[in-house]
Design a protein around this motif. Structure first.
Motif, PDB file in Angstrom:
ATOM      1  N   LEU A   1       0.839  -1.191   0.000  1.00  0.00           N
ATOM      2  CA  LEU A   1       0.000   0.000   0.000  1.00  0.00           C
ATOM      3  C   LEU A   1       0.872   1.238   0.000  1.00  0.00           C
ATOM      4  CD1 LEU A   1      -2.712  -0.985   2.630  1.00  0.00           C
ATOM      5  CD2 LEU A   1      -2.805  -1.222   0.140  1.00  0.00           C
ATOM      6  N   MET A   2       0.493   2.209  -0.818  1.00  0.00           N
ATOM      7  CA  MET A   2       1.196   3.486  -0.856  1.00  0.00           C
ATOM      8  C   MET A   2       0.247   4.553  -0.359  1.00  0.00           C
ATOM      9  SD  MET A   2       2.848   5.491  -4.058  1.00  0.00           S
ATOM     10  CE  MET A   2       3.357   7.179  -3.894  1.00  0.00           C
ATOM     11  N   LEU A   3       0.644   5.179   0.728  1.00  0.00           N
ATOM     12  CA  LEU A   3      -0.115   6.288   1.292  1.00  0.00           C
ATOM     13  C   LEU A   3       0.564   7.558   0.802  1.00  0.00           C
ATOM     14  CD1 LEU A   3      -0.144   4.728   4.843  1.00  0.00           C
ATOM     15  CD2 LEU A   3      -1.977   4.608   3.147  1.00  0.00           C
ATOM     16  N   SER A   4      -0.092   8.245  -0.113  1.00  0.00           N
ATOM     17  CA  SER A   4       0.539   9.368  -0.809  1.00  0.00           C
ATOM     18  C   SER A   4       0.738  10.575   0.078  1.00  0.00           C
ATOM     19  CB  SER A   4      -0.299   9.776  -2.021  1.00  0.00           C
ATOM     20  OG  SER A   4      -0.336   8.717  -2.940  1.00  0.00           O
ATOM     21  N   GLY A   5       1.877  11.228  -0.176  1.00  0.00           N
ATOM     22  CA  GLY A   5       2.171  12.527   0.427  1.00  0.00           C
ATOM     23  C   GLY A   5       1.811  13.580  -0.602  1.00  0.00           C
ATOM     24  N   ASP A   6       2.749  14.507  -0.879  1.00  0.00           N
ATOM     25  CA  ASP A   6       2.482  15.515  -1.895  1.00  0.00           C
ATOM     26  C   ASP A   6       2.820  14.980  -3.287  1.00  0.00           C
ATOM     27  OD1 ASP A   6       5.238  15.641  -2.168  1.00  0.00           O
ATOM     28  OD2 ASP A   6       5.442  17.485  -1.025  1.00  0.00           O
ATOM     29  N   ASP A   7       2.697  15.833  -4.300  1.00  0.00           N
ATOM     30  CA  ASP A   7       2.885  15.403  -5.693  1.00  0.00           C
ATOM     31  C   ASP A   7       4.280  14.879  -6.002  1.00  0.00           C
ATOM     32  OD1 ASP A   7       0.284  15.960  -6.312  1.00  0.00           O
ATOM     33  OD2 ASP A   7       0.708  17.988  -7.034  1.00  0.00           O
TER      34      ASP A   7
ATOM     35  N   GLY B   1      -8.368   5.239   0.046  1.00  0.00           N
ATOM     36  CA  GLY B   1      -7.606   6.019  -0.909  1.00  0.00           C
ATOM     37  C   GLY B   1      -6.148   5.627  -1.066  1.00  0.00           C
ATOM     38  N   ALA B   2      -5.682   4.629  -0.329  1.00  0.00           N
ATOM     39  CA  ALA B   2      -4.294   4.173  -0.494  1.00  0.00           C
ATOM     40  C   ALA B   2      -4.175   3.437  -1.832  1.00  0.00           C
ATOM     41  CB  ALA B   2      -3.895   3.254   0.653  1.00  0.00           C
TER      42      ALA B   2
END
Length: 104
Positions: free
Chosen positions: A25-31, A68-69
């Motif tokens: 799983l990737m929990l997004s930070g900024d762009d 949303g991950a």
């Protein structure tokens, strides 16, 4: 790929073993990816390993969780890379495995 370019080879192989069973799983930070976190089975994955696998095309997004991950799983080239890694690991002596585990 040259073995020297693979970050933390023993740990990368461990990630490849587990990702074959469940998605990372990737929990997004900024762009720009700053602040992003990668987890597998509830354990955080080192960013260098996750980025290496993504940039090399060994894992790809297959969807999102209800929170949303991003779900990442092995690509066909990732499956081949994992198999080659398992064969490489099996060919090492105990001393070599300890050395790779401790020194990368």
């Amino acid at each position: 790929m040259l073995p020297e370019t693979i970050p933390h080879r023993a740990e990368t192989l461990q990630v490849l073993r587990f990702i074959a069973r469940e998605p990372m799983l990737m929990l997004s930070g900024d762009d720009e990816g700053y602040g992003s976190r990668w987890t597998l089975g509830g354990q955080q994955i080192q960013p260098a390993i996750a980025r290496y696998l993504m940039e090399s095309g060994f894992i790809a997004e297959t969807g999102r969780t209800e929170f949303g991950a991003r779900k990442l799983t092995l690509t066909p080239s990732g499956d081949l890379f994992r198999e080659k890694g398992l064969l490489w690991w099996a060919s090492l002596s105990l001393f070599q495995k300890i050395r790779v585990t401790l020194l990368g």
